[in-house]
Design a protein around this motif. Sequence first.
Motif, mmCIF file in Angstrom:
data_model
loop_
_atom_site.group_PDB
_atom_site.id
_atom_site.type_symbol
_atom_site.label_atom_id
_atom_site.label_comp_id
_atom_site.label_asym_id
_atom_site.label_seq_id
_atom_site.Cartn_x
_atom_site.Cartn_y
_atom_site.Cartn_z
ATOM 1 N N SER A 79 0.844 -1.195 0.000
ATOM 2 C CA SER A 79 0.000 0.000 0.000
ATOM 3 C C SER A 79 0.879 1.244 0.000
ATOM 4 C CB SER A 79 -0.909 0.014 1.233
ATOM 5 O OG SER A 79 -1.619 1.230 1.315
ATOM 6 N N TRP A 80 0.612 2.158 -0.915
ATOM 7 C CA TRP A 80 1.435 3.368 -1.004
ATOM 8 C C TRP A 80 0.935 4.477 -0.080
ATOM 9 C CZ3 TRP A 80 -1.097 7.770 -2.633
ATOM 10 C CH2 TRP A 80 -2.317 7.578 -3.292
ATOM 11 N N GLN A 104 -8.666 9.012 -6.685
ATOM 12 C CA GLN A 104 -9.647 7.943 -6.831
ATOM 13 C C GLN A 104 -9.057 6.622 -6.361
ATOM 14 O OE1 GLN A 104 -11.097 7.997 -10.914
ATOM 15 N NE2 GLN A 104 -12.962 8.990 -10.202
ATOM 16 N N LEU A 105 -9.909 5.813 -5.741
ATOM 17 C CA LEU A 105 -9.477 4.524 -5.212
ATOM 18 C C LEU A 105 -10.515 3.474 -5.568
ATOM 19 C CD1 LEU A 105 -7.071 3.541 -3.488
ATOM 20 C CD2 LEU A 105 -8.530 3.770 -1.495
ATOM 21 N N ASP A 136 -5.355 8.388 5.292
ATOM 22 C CA ASP A 136 -6.461 8.696 4.395
ATOM 23 C C ASP A 136 -7.693 7.935 4.875
ATOM 24 O OD1 ASP A 136 -4.552 10.057 3.007
ATOM 25 O OD2 ASP A 136 -4.434 8.644 1.333
ATOM 26 N N VAL A 137 -8.848 8.575 4.824
ATOM 27 C CA VAL A 137 -10.090 7.949 5.292
ATOM 28 C C VAL A 137 -10.772 7.266 4.111
ATOM 29 C CG1 VAL A 137 -12.312 8.329 6.416
ATOM 30 C CG2 VAL A 137 -10.326 9.722 7.058
ATOM 31 N N PRO A 150 4.371 4.677 3.540
ATOM 32 C CA PRO A 150 4.800 5.891 4.248
ATOM 33 C C PRO A 150 5.249 5.613 5.682
ATOM 34 C CG PRO A 150 2.827 6.341 2.987
ATOM 35 C CD PRO A 150 3.033 4.860 2.919
ATOM 36 N N TRP A 151 4.467 4.801 6.405
ATOM 37 C CA TRP A 151 4.837 4.478 7.791
ATOM 38 C C TRP A 151 6.113 3.652 7.823
ATOM 39 C CZ3 TRP A 151 5.219 -0.227 10.482
ATOM 40 C CH2 TRP A 151 5.373 -0.104 11.870
ATOM 41 N N GLN A 152 6.230 2.669 6.930
ATOM 42 C CA GLN A 152 7.421 1.827 6.898
ATOM 43 C C GLN A 152 8.664 2.639 6.539
ATOM 44 O OE1 GLN A 152 5.532 -0.971 4.123
ATOM 45 N NE2 GLN A 152 5.972 -2.586 5.587
ATOM 46 N N PHE A 153 8.511 3.577 5.625
ATOM 47 C CA PHE A 153 9.629 4.436 5.223
ATOM 48 C C PHE A 153 10.058 5.333 6.381
ATOM 49 C CE2 PHE A 153 11.355 8.386 3.548
ATOM 50 C CZ PHE A 153 12.272 7.948 2.596
#
Length: 239
Positions: A79-80, A104-105, A136-137, A150-153
């Motif tokens: 997940s990015w 968009q998702l 993101d919600v 992002p968290w892993q980075f």
Amino acid sequence: DIYSSQDEATTSLSSSEDEEEASKEDSCEVTYPYNGELLMMRRVLNNQPSDTQSQRENIFHTRCNISNKACSLIVDSGSWCNCCSTRMVEKLGLTTTPHPKPYQLQWLNNDGDMVVNQQVEVELSIGNYQDKVKCDVVPMEACHILLGRPWQFDKQTHHDGLTNKITFTHKGNKFVLHPLLPSQVIEDQEQMKTKREQEKREENKKKRKKKLLKIRNQEDSRELSVLSLEIVQEERLET
């Protein structure tokens, strides 16, 4: 002689490094999933292997504490973005802010394309690990919160592919997150499914009673009797 002196110096240096590494491991905080009754979530991961405790086919699942509620958490390098579920935000009354770059998702539920235009800062904890994560919600149903790249980075995480443990440093402290066992993942998902079904029944009951009140006001006796019978039968089934 000079060679023996170099050997002694090398041995001494190696010993010092080993002691330093051992000291780092001793100061590492081993962190297990938060224990508590899970906040409600609809189950969609219904193909988790239940006949083994091996982590081979298990993505990283754990539980975290958000606003004193146990919430399902997944760490996924695929997940990015960091995401949290719309349901969790609503249930816990978290304050959202407009997303700086709406997008968009599609892949998180079965509703097709959707626009992600809200963010929320989530305060979470797992053991002594306490953090704030911008998410993101989205109306995802696999978990309450998903920590992606992002968290892993940001945490420079290290994932052990065999044990499925995640190691990282936060505010100078080293943490090791332990995953749930596959059987625990199944148990959590069953619990979330049950709660979701209970909520759905309550919603349907409220809709019927609202319709019943409307019919009473219109004095439609035939439709009133049919709807009243449906409500009585449903209440009997629940008891």
